[in-house]
Design an enzyme around this catalytic site. Sequence first.
Site, PDB file in Angstrom:
ATOM      1  N   ARG A  34       0.851  -1.183   0.000  1.00  0.00           N
ATOM      2  CA  ARG A  34       0.000   0.000   0.000  1.00  0.00           C
ATOM      3  C   ARG A  34       0.889   1.237   0.000  1.00  0.00           C
ATOM      4  NH1 ARG A  34      -5.600  -0.339   1.197  1.00  0.00           N
ATOM      5  NH2 ARG A  34      -5.418   1.907   1.251  1.00  0.00           N
ATOM      6  N   SER A 251     -16.646 -15.970  20.973  1.00  0.00           N
ATOM      7  CA  SER A 251     -16.990 -17.397  21.085  1.00  0.00           C
ATOM      8  C   SER A 251     -15.766 -18.289  20.908  1.00  0.00           C
ATOM      9  CB  SER A 251     -18.034 -17.772  20.028  1.00  0.00           C
ATOM     10  OG  SER A 251     -18.237 -19.173  20.050  1.00  0.00           O
ATOM     11  N   THR A 303     -26.546 -19.381  19.436  1.00  0.00           N
ATOM     12  CA  THR A 303     -26.456 -18.882  20.804  1.00  0.00           C
ATOM     13  C   THR A 303     -27.242 -17.584  20.949  1.00  0.00           C
ATOM     14  OG1 THR A 303     -24.896 -18.353  22.565  1.00  0.00           O
ATOM     15  CG2 THR A 303     -24.188 -17.784  20.359  1.00  0.00           C
ATOM     16  N   LYS A 307     -31.807 -18.479  19.957  1.00  0.00           N
ATOM     17  CA  LYS A 307     -32.219 -19.880  20.146  1.00  0.00           C
ATOM     18  C   LYS A 307     -33.705 -20.103  19.863  1.00  0.00           C
ATOM     19  CE  LYS A 307     -28.520 -21.053  23.318  1.00  0.00           C
ATOM     20  NZ  LYS A 307     -28.123 -21.601  24.597  1.00  0.00           N
ATOM     21  N   ASN A 332     -30.284 -24.991  20.135  1.00  0.00           N
ATOM     22  CA  ASN A 332     -28.935 -24.412  19.970  1.00  0.00           C
ATOM     23  C   ASN A 332     -28.162 -25.113  18.860  1.00  0.00           C
ATOM     24  OD1 ASN A 332     -28.318 -26.875  21.150  1.00  0.00           O
ATOM     25  ND2 ASN A 332     -26.587 -26.044  22.310  1.00  0.00           N
ATOM     26  N   ASP A 347     -27.674 -28.398  24.853  1.00  0.00           N
ATOM     27  CA  ASP A 347     -27.365 -27.862  26.191  1.00  0.00           C
ATOM     28  C   ASP A 347     -27.838 -28.825  27.274  1.00  0.00           C
ATOM     29  OD1 ASP A 347     -26.236 -25.551  25.238  1.00  0.00           O
ATOM     30  OD2 ASP A 347     -28.067 -24.369  25.373  1.00  0.00           O
ATOM     31  N   ALA A 370     -34.346 -17.643  33.329  1.00  0.00           N
ATOM     32  CA  ALA A 370     -35.441 -18.359  32.663  1.00  0.00           C
ATOM     33  C   ALA A 370     -35.287 -18.286  31.150  1.00  0.00           C
ATOM     34  CB  ALA A 370     -36.783 -17.771  33.092  1.00  0.00           C
ATOM     35  N   GLY A 372     -32.711 -19.454  27.593  1.00  0.00           N
ATOM     36  CA  GLY A 372     -32.404 -20.727  26.941  1.00  0.00           C
ATOM     37  C   GLY A 372     -31.631 -21.691  27.822  1.00  0.00           C
ATOM     38  N   ALA A 373     -30.553 -21.216  28.447  1.00  0.00           N
ATOM     39  CA  ALA A 373     -29.721 -22.106  29.262  1.00  0.00           C
ATOM     40  C   ALA A 373     -30.496 -22.581  30.489  1.00  0.00           C
ATOM     41  CB  ALA A 373     -28.443 -21.381  29.692  1.00  0.00           C
ATOM     42  N   GLY A 479     -18.675 -23.833  33.776  1.00  0.00           N
ATOM     43  CA  GLY A 479     -19.492 -23.949  32.571  1.00  0.00           C
ATOM     44  C   GLY A 479     -18.761 -24.594  31.405  1.00  0.00           C
TER      45      GLY A 479
END
Length: 509
Positions: A34, A251, A303, A307, A332, A347, A370, A372-373, A479
Amino acid sequence: MTHLVAPIHADDPHGVRERLRAAAAAGADAVELRVDRVPEAREAVAAWVAESPLPCLVTCRHASEGGGFNGPESVRIALYAHLARQAKRPLAVDVEAAHFRAHREAWATALGPLLAPAAPGGPQLVLSAHDFVRRPDDLADRLAHMLDEPLCGVPKLAWRAQGLEDVALAARLVRLAPKPIAALPMGEAGLPARVLARKWGAFMTFASLDATQATAPGQPTLAEIRGLYRWDALRPSTRVYGVVGCPVGHSKSPLIHNAGFAEVGFDGVYLPLRIEPDAAAFDRALSAWLAEPSLDFHGASVTIPHKENLLRFVREHGGAVAPLAGAIGAANTLVRAGGRLLADNSDHAGILAALGAHARPGARAAVVGAGGAARAAVAALAGAGCEVTVFNRSPDKAEALAAAFGARAAALADLGRAQFDLLVNGTPLGMHPQVEGSPLEDGHPALRPGTVVFDTVYNPRRTRLLAQAEAAGCHAIQGIEMFIEQAASQFEAWTGRPAPKDVFRRALG
Ligand code: NAP
């Protein structure tokens, strides 16, 4: 062959030779010099091209298309004409199509000696167009105009991706063009196109030596594209998987699945697939990916926050929903096999494997959250015969979740008053980058010696909650255990082979 090109900024002429050598050592097979800010240093540029251990694409990018050159056109025309007269010639030179058209005669005269005779592998003219703000409506027309230009060897289109569907668009442009082109959506959502350029047979893609040398948003580094995204293993037949979410940059899934694919010799690649949080963005992106044949999209991990969207999308598109995923109300895992879609939930199995014998009949379990997981945790624990109570910020969601699995719901404020054998955090509190978060304050009465505390958050491994639990004499479970187990179920669903969990564990470091 798709060139893996490392951009090298020549603003600081002293470091150029060193960076050229570093690019070769890091596995680039070409460099883009460049020279936007040094267009008058013709001898120096010719010397860099001559001495470079790698073929050079020379670019003096105009400010109107994101570069640093803002002088008279005659200056860069003189530079390229000078390069055309050298014994060692560049692999290619890049001129923006709009500027080329505006000064066509001068450019054609200057580049004539460079481009003729047009021998295979000889120097090429890259005609380029960039939009750092949006996706132009007329991309296909721009490409057609470039293809109509007899001197154009390689059309290059770069635009700001509006979503993951821009990757499908890039795949289509490369597939339909009569010769290799470069199609590069910019930004995080566009990253898959930069990697998959090799699978599609594009002319080139760009990967930087490090973040300081990157020339566009979303450009991976050489280390990432070669090490993490399996550059050498990419072929036209390679199947594409990824993690759908927002954000996805943090992730660890690409790390483990790509290592797993390499370990078992599976012809696949796994990429971060960013989709903005709304349902319409999810539908737009997934529909585009499923429709584009050259993407070979075979499945995904899904994720936060998509989900529920996955479950709905698969139902609406005539796919199958695994009964457990239906009962949990979140999926998931997307598997696309034989043209059919399947939504599943891994999961659930991940949580049971992480908790092992602690998830026993009669154990008193508190689940915080309360979403997804948490839903997967309640389903798993209730299924294992535990007495489950759900605590959540929004009480109506806690009640609905509890009712679905024969559990109880209670107010978050009551968590300290009840006795539990097992506490599960199903909220994102404590997740990177907000690592100071925790669903409980220090010394919370729910943390009693002997209680098993499981945090679904896996980045960082030892969350603030787990540190609090250990300080209170609880048994802490990370986890990461659930993460490895749920990923193993997905890997097996996609590849039909046992997951190399030891490789997953090593890849996570
Ligand atoms: P989700 O569907 O968005 O649900 C999040 C839940 O947390 C909701 O119930 C929400 O309450 C609650 N919550 C969020 N912020 C809160 C706050 N500031 N205070 C109190 N409650 C709060 O998310 P998810 O998919 O279940 O994911 C949750 C966590 O699990 C994430 O950290 C994720 O990384 C982790 N996870 C780990 C694995 C693994 O393999 N280890 C797998 C899946 C998920 P409301 O209902 O009131 O909104």
